[in-house]
Design a protein around this motif. Structure first.
Motif, PDB file in Angstrom:
ATOM      1  N   THR A  14       0.821  -1.217   0.000  1.00 36.36           N
ATOM      2  CA  THR A  14       0.000   0.000   0.000  1.00 36.36           C
ATOM      3  C   THR A  14       0.857   1.271   0.000  1.00 36.36           C
ATOM      4  O   THR A  14       0.522   2.244  -0.665  1.00 36.36           O
ATOM      5  CB  THR A  14      -0.956   0.026   1.215  1.00 36.36           C
ATOM      6  OG1 THR A  14      -0.199  -0.360   2.362  1.00 36.36           O
ATOM      7  CG2 THR A  14      -2.107  -0.929   1.049  1.00 36.36           C
ATOM      8  N   LYS A  22       3.271  -4.256  -5.161  1.00 35.79           N
ATOM      9  CA  LYS A  22       4.601  -3.916  -5.699  1.00 35.79           C
ATOM     10  C   LYS A  22       5.357  -5.116  -6.262  1.00 35.79           C
ATOM     11  O   LYS A  22       6.131  -4.975  -7.209  1.00 35.79           O
ATOM     12  CB  LYS A  22       5.433  -3.210  -4.624  1.00 35.79           C
ATOM     13  CG  LYS A  22       5.589  -3.996  -3.327  1.00 35.79           C
ATOM     14  CD  LYS A  22       6.145  -3.108  -2.214  1.00 35.79           C
ATOM     15  CE  LYS A  22       6.206  -3.854  -0.893  1.00 35.79           C
ATOM     16  NZ  LYS A  22       6.560  -2.972   0.225  1.00 35.79           N
ATOM     17  N   SER A  80       2.104 -14.853   7.440  1.00 35.64           N
ATOM     18  CA  SER A  80       2.578 -15.395   6.160  1.00 35.64           C
ATOM     19  C   SER A  80       3.807 -16.272   6.374  1.00 35.64           C
ATOM     20  O   SER A  80       3.942 -17.335   5.756  1.00 35.64           O
ATOM     21  CB  SER A  80       2.914 -14.253   5.194  1.00 35.64           C
ATOM     22  OG  SER A  80       1.733 -13.592   4.815  1.00 35.64           O
TER      23      SER A  80
HETATM   24  N1  LIG Z   1       0.224 -10.255   5.218  1.00 32.62           N
HETATM   25  C1  LIG Z   1       1.439 -10.053   4.715  1.00 32.62           C
HETATM   26  C2  LIG Z   1       2.073  -8.798   4.794  1.00 32.62           C
HETATM   27  C3  LIG Z   1       3.330  -8.646   4.219  1.00 32.62           C
HETATM   28  N2  LIG Z   1       3.915  -9.685   3.599  1.00 32.62           N
HETATM   29  C4  LIG Z   1       5.223  -9.543   2.972  1.00 32.62           C
HETATM   30  O1  LIG Z   1       6.167  -9.104   3.938  1.00 32.62           O
HETATM   31  C5  LIG Z   1       7.127  -8.226   3.359  1.00 32.62           C
HETATM   32  C6  LIG Z   1       7.112  -6.959   4.182  1.00 32.62           C
HETATM   33  O2  LIG Z   1       7.374  -5.812   3.458  1.00 32.62           O
HETATM   34  P1  LIG Z   1       6.367  -4.587   3.390  1.00 32.62           P
HETATM   35  O3  LIG Z   1       7.136  -3.487   2.732  1.00 32.62           O
HETATM   36  O4  LIG Z   1       5.749  -4.287   4.689  1.00 32.62           O
HETATM   37  O5  LIG Z   1       5.275  -5.126   2.344  1.00 32.62           O
HETATM   38  P2  LIG Z   1       3.730  -4.813   2.228  1.00 32.62           P
HETATM   39  O6  LIG Z   1       2.998  -5.320   3.423  1.00 32.62           O
HETATM   40  O7  LIG Z   1       3.312  -5.374   0.911  1.00 32.62           O
HETATM   41  O8  LIG Z   1       3.720  -3.209   2.149  1.00 32.62           O
HETATM   42  P3  LIG Z   1       2.709  -2.166   2.786  1.00 32.62           P
HETATM   43  O9  LIG Z   1       2.912  -2.258   4.263  1.00 32.62           O
HETATM   44  O10 LIG Z   1       3.155  -0.863   2.196  1.00 32.62           O
HETATM   45  O11 LIG Z   1       1.307  -2.563   2.350  1.00 32.62           O
HETATM   46  C7  LIG Z   1       6.729  -8.080   1.896  1.00 32.62           C
HETATM   47  O12 LIG Z   1       7.517  -8.950   1.130  1.00 32.62           O
HETATM   48  C8  LIG Z   1       5.272  -8.510   1.884  1.00 32.62           C
HETATM   49  O13 LIG Z   1       4.817  -9.052   0.634  1.00 32.62           O
HETATM   50  C9  LIG Z   1       3.264 -10.897   3.534  1.00 32.62           C
HETATM   51  O14 LIG Z   1       3.793 -11.844   2.941  1.00 32.62           O
HETATM   52  N3  LIG Z   1       2.036 -11.061   4.111  1.00 32.62           N
END
Ligand SMILES: Nc1ccn([C@@H]2O[C@H](COP(=O)(O)OP(=O)(O)OP(=O)(O)O)[C@@H](O)[C@H]2O)c(=O)n1
Ligand SMILES: C[C@](O)(CO)[C@H](O)COP(=O)(O)O
Length: 377
Positions: A14, A22, A80
């Motif tokens: 996000t 991403k 995860s």
């Molecule tokens: N429920 C989740 C949340 C995160 N991740 C993974 O954990 C890593 C954490 O990096 P982050 O930058 O926090 O990823 P996102 O959660 O995708 O980003 P954001 O917080 O901006 O949504 C990433 O590889 C993401 O895909 C995951 O597998 N399962």
């Protein structure tokens, strides 16, 4: 000793924005996730688990065809990771690496350093010593300073003895910043191996440009060109870039005389400094008489892959007055993409006349030129 890697890829990205998580966005010619997975494709690692969000249906379908083990994402990163660990249950894993899909620039040296450190510690992870001064701040103003001594920025892959991290996660049901926090809460010691400034986590939109610069600086990029000519003879169609095009003459040649596909194939061989079609499929060999040129193109693409390259793009120009290529160009693009296992957007097929000049202008034959660009990360 069986080593596994878990790539957590179920986040929504996000903070990076962009409409698509991403890990599925393009980066230096591939998707973020493709770069990351490629880094863990090493003989030292026996199994790779890819943890996917249930919403990413295309990714589930795509990766089902690969040797990866797929696991569903949890509500947060720790969930995860736990699902990834569960997917390895019963496989006799001794060491496991846990890595963010969002860190596509991780080096094989960093991966090796973490694995090596696990020979003498139950946990190990890359950390970058903080070198900048540290402040606290509020409402745009500095409110204090902090001592940077002994502070590290945490990176992944974070590595652990498998049974120990499974037990640590089971005893730590709540959220955690990373797996080192989980491991330490269970009393495991975690060694710090040198982090790498290039091993950034793509978090915000601007991180894509930096990651792209890092990946491109080490890339091996090769260009090749191909040129071919076939003369017209009797017939009622020509085969061009894999498509049968009705015409009042045919093209003559030892194979199916697909001049466009031959130029593309030679461009691929040229980029590898591997000669041309004639070297690999000698015209003196009767088995290639009338052969479909698809055989040659597939051979060149297989050679590209065997050398560790991927085809970045192809541009092919057909030179003739007739037949008119425009109505068939999209079909040609799709057919070449199918044969090469590429997206159609990476293949260009276009045509020009030679203004009725020369042998193509007089309708004596068709010429084709092609350029291929190969990349190796
Ligand atoms: N429920 C989740 C949340 C995160 N991740 C993974 O954990 C890593 C954490 O990096 P982050 O930058 O926090 O990823 P996102 O959660 O995708 O980003 P954001 O917080 O901006 O949504 C990433 O590889 C993401 O895909 C995951 O597998 N399962
Ligand atoms: C695990 C991690 O990459 C260590 O730096 C990081 O904590 C995960 O990402 P987030 O931005 O903290 O969610």
């Amino acid at each position: 000793m069986t080593t596994a890697a878990i790539i957590v890829a179920a986040g929504r990205g996000t903070r990076a924005g962009g409409g698509v998580p991403k890990q599925w966005r393009p980066l230096a010619g591939r998707r973020v996730a493709d770069w990351t997975l490629e880094r863990f494709a090493t003989p030292q690692i026996g199994y790779v688990v890819l943890v996917l969000n249930p919403e990413d249906r295309d990714a589930w379908k795509e990766f089902a065809q690969t040797p990866l083990i797929l696991a569903p994402g949890g509500d947060d990163r720790a969930g995860s990771v736990q699902n990834g660990l569960a997917a390895l249950d019963g496989l006799g894993i001794t060491k496991v690496l846990i890595h963010d899909v969002a860190r596509p620039c991780v080096s094989k040296d960093t991966i090796r350093a973490v694995l090596d450190a696990l020979d003498s510690h139950p946990g190990a992870a890359p950390g970058l010593a903080v070198t900048d001064a540290l402040w606290t701040g509020a409402e745009g103003l500095v409110t204090g300073t902090r001592d940077r001594d002994g502070l590290f920025a945490a990176q992944t892959p974070q590595g652990f003895r498998y049974d120990a991290i499974v037990a640590a996660h089971a005893a730590h049901p709540g959220a955690a910043a990373d797996d080192v926090e989980v491991a330490r809460a269970a009393g495991l010691t975690v060694a710090i191996v040198p982090g790498d400034p290039d091993n950034l986590k793509i978090t915000r939109a601007e991180d894509f440009a930096r990651a792209e610069r890092i990946l491109r600086q080490d890339m091996d990029v090769r260009l090749g060109n191909g040129y071919d000519v076939h003369r017209f003879g009797p017939g009622d169609h020509v085969i061009l870039c894999g498509i049968k095009v009705p015409h009042d003459r045919g093209l003559q040649g030892h194979s199916d005389a697909d001049v466009g596909m031959h130029a593309v194939t030679d461009a691929l061989y040229g980029a590898l400094a591997e000669g041309d079609i004639g070297r690999h499929f000698p015209p003196s060999d009767p088995q290639w008489k009338g052969a479909a040129s698809e055989i040659f193109l597939r051979h060149a693409v297989d050679l590209v892959r065997a050398r560790g390259f991927t085809v970045s793009n192809i541009d092919c120009t057909l030179v003739c007055e007739y037949p008119k290529i425009g109505p068939h160009a999209i079909a040609m693009q799709k057919e070449m993409a199918r044969i090469m296992g590429l997206e159609a957007t990476r293949i260009s097929v276009k045509a020009t006349t030679s203004e009725r000049l020369g042998f193509t202008g007089r309708g004596e034959g068709i010429a084709a030129l092609a350029t291929a660009c190969l990349v190796k990360p």
